[in-house]
Enzyme design. Structure first.
Site, mmCIF file in Angstrom:
data_model
loop_
_atom_site.group_PDB
_atom_site.id
_atom_site.type_symbol
_atom_site.label_atom_id
_atom_site.label_comp_id
_atom_site.label_asym_id
_atom_site.label_seq_id
_atom_site.Cartn_x
_atom_site.Cartn_y
_atom_site.Cartn_z
ATOM 1 C CG ASP A 84 -1.931 1.104 1.234
ATOM 2 O OD1 ASP A 84 -1.764 2.053 0.436
ATOM 3 O OD2 ASP A 84 -2.881 1.037 2.031
ATOM 4 C CB ALA A 85 2.123 3.334 -2.788
ATOM 5 C CB ALA A 95 -6.145 3.810 -10.230
ATOM 6 C CE1 TYR A 123 -13.038 10.518 -14.934
ATOM 7 C CE2 TYR A 123 -12.088 12.707 -15.081
ATOM 8 C CZ TYR A 123 -11.937 11.361 -14.854
ATOM 9 O OH TYR A 123 -10.707 10.855 -14.521
ATOM 10 C CB VAL A 177 -7.938 4.103 -22.459
ATOM 11 C CG1 VAL A 177 -7.055 4.797 -23.475
ATOM 12 C CG2 VAL A 177 -7.490 4.410 -21.039
ATOM 13 C CB VAL A 178 -11.350 0.041 -22.191
ATOM 14 C CG1 VAL A 178 -12.089 -0.987 -21.331
ATOM 15 C CG2 VAL A 178 -12.179 0.419 -23.402
#
Length: 392
Positions: A111-112, A141, A236, A275-276
């Site tokens: 876990d950064a 993310a 968004y 992007v996907v």
């Protein structure tokens, strides 16, 4: 185990190790087919290295620039009943290919966000690189982050700001339109999302690396963002995620000033094309928008996925020999082709034609979206037998 895709509400809960390996190999082969990037980057630390832009950055840095790479990501291994996450298999595949090709790499699962992880990763980096870091890629993310100083766990939300969101979405597996309604965010929702997905942790990483004397002179750091068109703005860029991205971009300006003063280095936000990804698949309006966008950009011969964009970023935007090519807000722009006037004009025309499931299929490339989404999880490759047992 015989592994099949298990998808509900645009979320896939399984992944196929051989397919994930194939996806990584395809990205590596793309970079191998290109000329080397002319840049003096020896050591690269990638936070969030197991998928999307983080993985693509790592592949370009390793195979396009011959950099030593250390990747960090928080992934789940397989259990008796469950496959591992796609990122777990991606990490394993990258390590296998890099070792085969004589590239120096190290992968850490952790876990950064945690201070103890930062300390451990910096210690490992000192030993692994045997020198300083030339570039830090920040591509974390996640939906959750613990602030240890406050002892509070923050959870990001996907909500509009100011008013309720009403729009159309799509179930891309069933190829059906769905109506979407989301209540507006509270101030707490906004604060939490900025805490998780904004620039606060990126700043802490740079401060810790400078304190540890682990960034080289002229070092670079890059974080990834998205702007998008008017169609997706309400949910968004004008929503909770957009508030976090605003914070990330403001942080880049602060970090750039700090790095110039201390290292003659730079910090950039790179604004990528739609992007996907596993995240974009569950953002209302995004799968429909992306499906329409892909159809138009493919017709124009300018469609790109993560790996194509990351190669273009390093080869044409950062290390073209002309200095970094930035917009008026100090950002790298990989969404320049997506937001071209001719592209967006056609996207809007197609979007306005989508009224029912029949017109949906005529105006959106759902097959492309679905194929790329399945590939993210290791499914849909013609040369893999998905009816065979596989070691998970």
């Amino acid at each position: 185990m015989i592994v099949k895709p298990q998808i509900s509400n645009n979320v896939c809960r399984t992944s196929h190790p051989l397919g994930c390996k194939k996806e990584v190999e395809n990205q590596i082969n793309y970079v191998k087919s290109k000329s080397k990037v002319n840049a003096n980057i020896k050591n690269a630390l990638i936070l969030g290295a197991s998928g999307g832009y983080g993985l693509a950055s790592r592949i370009v840095l390793a195979y396009g620039l011959n950099a030593n790479t250390m990747g960090v990501s928080f992934e789940r291994a397989a259990s008796e009943e469950k496959t591992a996450t796609p990122g777990w298999y991606n990490n394993n595949a990258f390590s296998e290919f890099a070792k085969r090709d004589g590239l120096k790499e190290k992968t850490i699962v952790g876990d950064a966000f945690l201070e103890s992880s930062k300390e451990n990763i910096i210690k490992e980096a000192k030993e692994f690189f045997g020198g300083k870091i030339d570039i830090l890629i920040y591509s974390l993310a996640t939906g959750i982050r613990k602030d240890e100083k406050e002892n509070i766990t923050y959870r990001s939300t996907l909500k509009p700001v100011g008013q309720k969101y009403k729009g159309i979405g799509v179930d891309f597996m069933k190829e059906e339109l769905i109506n979407v309604e989301i209540d507006p965010a509270t101030e707490e929702d906004i604060k939490a999302t900025v805490k998780v997905m904004g620039g606060d942790d990126w700043r802490l990483w740079i401060e810790d690396l400078i304190k540890a004397d682990m960034l080289s002179e002229n070092a670079l750091t890059i974080a990834y963002s998205y702007i998008g068109p008017e169609i997706t703005k309400a949910i968004y860029r004008d929503g909770t995620i957009g508030k976090a991205k605003d914070d990330l971009e403001n942080t880049a300006l602060e970090l750039d000033k700090m790095m110039q003063e201390k290292l003659k280095g730079h910090a950039y936000v790179s604004v990528a094309k739609a992007v996907v990804t596993r995240a974009s698949a569950v953002i209302p309006a995004m799968p429909l928008y992306i499906s329409i966008l892909f159809k138009i950009m493919k017709d124009k011969g300018i469609h790109e996925g993560c790996i194509e964009q990351m190669y273009r970023q390093f080869n044409e935007k950062l290390f073209s020999g002309k200095g970094a090519i930035l917009d008026e807000k100090h950002r790298l722009r990989l969404d320049d082709w997506e937001l071209r006037d001719d592209v967006q004009k056609e996207v809007l025309e197609s979007w306005n034609k989508v009224k029912d499931n029949e017109s949906l299929k005529a105006n959106a490339d759902l097959n492309q979206f679905r194929d790329e989404y399945l590939h993210l999880h290791g499914f849909g490759f013609n040369d893999i037998n998905y009816d065979a047992d596989v070691q998970i």
